[in-house]
Design an enzyme around this catalytic site. Structure first.
Site, mmCIF file in Angstrom:
data_model
loop_
_atom_site.group_PDB
_atom_site.id
_atom_site.type_symbol
_atom_site.label_atom_id
_atom_site.label_comp_id
_atom_site.label_asym_id
_atom_site.label_seq_id
_atom_site.Cartn_x
_atom_site.Cartn_y
_atom_site.Cartn_z
ATOM 1 C CE LYS A 22 2.451 -5.810 1.663
ATOM 2 N NZ LYS A 22 1.877 -6.144 0.456
ATOM 3 C CG ASN A 23 4.777 -9.696 1.567
ATOM 4 O OD1 ASN A 23 3.945 -9.110 1.027
ATOM 5 N ND2 ASN A 23 6.134 -9.400 1.410
ATOM 6 C CB CYS A 117 4.423 -1.900 -6.041
ATOM 7 S SG CYS A 117 4.111 -1.284 -4.386
ATOM 8 N NE ARG A 122 5.045 -7.408 -8.885
ATOM 9 C CZ ARG A 122 4.975 -6.861 -7.573
ATOM 10 N NH1 ARG A 122 5.294 -7.708 -6.568
ATOM 11 N NH2 ARG A 122 4.084 -5.899 -7.215
ATOM 12 C CG ASP A 308 9.344 -6.657 -0.527
ATOM 13 O OD1 ASP A 308 9.428 -6.404 -1.669
ATOM 14 O OD2 ASP A 308 8.490 -7.489 0.034
ATOM 15 N NE ARG A 400 -0.581 -1.899 -2.174
ATOM 16 C CZ ARG A 400 0.512 -2.430 -2.530
ATOM 17 N NH1 ARG A 400 1.621 -1.884 -3.022
ATOM 18 N NH2 ARG A 400 0.478 -3.781 -2.689
#
Length: 441
Positions: A22-23, A117, A122, A308, A400
Site C-alpha cells: 500500500k505504502n 489516521c 504529521r 506501522d 484501507r
C-alpha cells in the site's frame, strides 16, 4: 458499517500470498501525473486507499483502468483540473503527494490539507519548505495548499529535511525529476517504498541516484514517458501475518516476502523464540506451540523498527512470557489500541510514549473498536489469541490497508468472518475490470 467477528484460541497453520505494498503503490500511482503517457502499475492490492487514490486521479482528469490481473493503467495526458478537493483528500494522507507532480509539470496546484489516521501530528511544513527552496510560491488559504511557480518551472536545490519524512521525500523526489538542474535531498527517508518509487521514476526516464540512502540526488529532465512497473510486496502486511502466527503459537509461510525489507521485525521475532527459515516458496515462521518471550523495542525510521508494526507487537508482548517496554518515537498518539486490549485482559500501562507490558496467560474475547489502520490489525490479532468471541467495530480502517484479511487468515485456520453493515459497499469499485469515469467537479 461492517464488523469482523473472530473466534480465537486456535494456532494458525497455513500460508498466505502477500499483496502489493500500500505504502509503495500510492505514490507510484500518483507519479502518473508527471507524464502525458500511460503508466501501467502491476501488483496493485484491492484497498480502500487505492479506491480513494484512483478517484482523486479521475477527478483531476486522468483516465483509469483497473484490470482483473491487479494491474492499473493511468493516463494523465489530458487533465482538466489542478485542484484536489477536501472531499477526496480528507481520508488519505498520501493525497498530498499530488502537489509535487502537478506543480512540476503544470506550474501550479491546489491541494486540500490531508487527513488519514488520527495517530498524531504529521505536518506538511517540510514539504512546503522544500518547494519554496525550489522556487515555488506556496501559501495556505482556507484549508488548501496553493502553490505556483514561474514560467521557468522549478529549480534544483539542496534540501535538508529537519526530520526524516517519507511523504516529504516522495513529494520532493517527484517534483525534482522535472526541475531544472540538480536537486539533492539530504536526511531523506530510506524506506523500501521510497526506493520502489525511485525505480518507477527511473523507468519513466528520471535520473536518480542514492535512493535507499539518506542522500538522494536527482538530475532534472525535460519530460518523462510512460512505463510499466511492478510494485513490491507489502512488508507491513507480511509482518502482521507473521505476528498473528507467532502470537497464536502456530506457523505460517508468507509467499512473496523479501527479508531485506524487514530485518528489524525478523530480528525481534527471533529474539522472541520464533524459528524462521526461507525456502523457495517464501518465508516460514514456526512458533513450535510455545509461548513467545517478551521483547523490548523502540520505533524509528527505516532501517529501524517500523512504527506501522508497533501495535501488533504490543499485542504480541501482551501474551508473551515476561515484561517488556515498547517505545513510540515516530507518532505521539499511536497507543489508542492499548485501551481496547485492556478491555480484553491485557496488562499494559502507558508512561508517556512508552507502553509497559506484563505478559498474561491469555486474553478474553470482547467487543472492541478500531481507531486507526494498524490498531485494527492489532485487534484482529488479539481476537485470534483470545478465548471466545471478539467483535471488532469500525473496520473500515483495516480495509484501507489490508487486502482480504479475513480471507487470508481463514486460509490458515482462523475463525473469522465479516458481518456486513448497511449499506454494503465494495472496497474497490474497479475489481471486475473496466474503466473508471472521472467524477465531475
Amino acid at each position: 458499517m461492517d464488523k469482523l467477528l473472530v473466534n480465537g484460541g486456535c494456532p494458525l497453520d497455513g500460508e498466505v500470498q502477500l499483496s502489493g505494498s500500500k505504502n509503495a503503490v500510492l505514490p507510484i500511482l500518483i507519479a502518473s501525473l508527471l507524464c502525458a503517457e500511460p503508466l501501467q502499475v502491476r501488483n496493485v492490492p484491492h484497498l480502500r486507499d487505492i479506491t480513494t487514490a484512483l478517484k482523486l486521479l479521475g477527478h483531476l482528469g486522468a483516465r483509469v483502468e483497473f484490470n482483473e490481473d491487479q494491474t492499473v493503467e493511468v493516463d494523465s495526458g489530458d487533465l482538466h483540473t489542478l485542484r484536489a478537493p477536501y472531499e477526496l483528500v480528507k481520508t488519505m494522507r498520501a493525497s498530498i503527494l499530488v502537489l509535487g507532480p502537478l506543480l512540476a509539470r503544470f506550474g501550479e496546484a491546489e491541494v486540500s490539507l490531508p487527513g488519514g489516521c488520527a495517530i498524531g501530528s504529521r505536518p506538511v511544513d517540510l514539504h512546503i519548505r522544500g518547494f519554496r527552496k525550489m522556487g515555488a510560491q506556496v501559501s495556505i488559504e482556507n484549508g488548501y495548499i496553493k502553490a505556483t511557480v514561474g514560467r521557468g518551472g522549478l529549480n534544483g536545490a539542496r534540501i535538508l529535511f529537519d526530520t526524516v519524512t517519507v511523504t516529504g521525500t516522495e513529494n520532493l523526489l517527484m517534483a525534482a525529476v522535472l526541475a531544472r538542474g540538480i536537486t539533492v535531498l539530504e536526511n531523506a527517508a530510506r524506506e523500501p517504498e521510497v526506493v520502489d518509487l525511485a525505480r518507477c521514476l527511473i523507468a519513466m526516464g528520471g535520473i536518480i541516484e542514492g535512493a535507499g540512502t539518506d542522500v538522494i540526488t536527482v538530475k532534472g529532465v525535460d519530460a518523462l514517458h510512460g512505463a510499466c512497473h511492478t510494485v513490491i510486496s507489502d512488508r507491513i502486511e507480511a509482518g502482521t501475518y507473521l505476528l498473528a502466527a507467532a502470537a497464536t503459537r502456530g506457523r505460517i509461510r508468507v509467499i512473496g516476502y523479501d527479508p531485506q525489507q524487514g530485518d528489524a521485525v525478523l530480528e525481534k521475532l527471533r529474539e522472541a523464540g520464533a524459528l524462521l527459515s526461507i525456502d523457495p516458496r517464501g518465508l516460514m515462521l514456526d512458533m513450535r506451540k510455545t509461548q513467545p518471550q517478551a521483547v523490548n523495542l523502540t520505533t524509528a525510521p527505516f532501517p529501524g523498527f517500523p512504527t506501522d508494526m508497533q501495535a501488533q507487537f504490543v499485542l504480541f508482548n501482551a501474551v508473551a512470557n515476561g515484561s517488556s517496554m515498547v517505545t513510540e518515537t515516530v507518532f505521539e498518539n499511536r497507543f489508542m489500541h492499548v485501551h481496547e486490549l485492556q478491555r480484553m485482559g491485557a496488562d499494559i500501562h502507558l508512561r508517556g510514549n512508552t507502553a509497559v507490558i506484563q505478559g498474561v496467560v491469555g486474553l478474553s474475547g470482547a467487543q472492541v473498536m478500531a481507531t486507526d489502520l494498524r490498531a485494527s490489525a492489532c485487534l484482529v490479532l488479539a481476537g485470534l489469541v483470545a478465548e471466545g468471541e471478539t467483535m471488532i467495530d469500525r473496520i473500515y480502517h483495516i480495509d484501507r490497508g489490508y487486502d482480504r484479511i479475513e480471507e487470508k487468515l481463514s486460509q490458515c485456520g482462523a475463525s473469522i468472518r465479516r458481518i456486513p453493515g448497511w449499506p454494503a459497499t465494495s472496497v474497490l469499485p474497479f475489481r471486475d475490470g473496466g474503466s473508471a469515469s472521472p467524477p465531475q467537479s
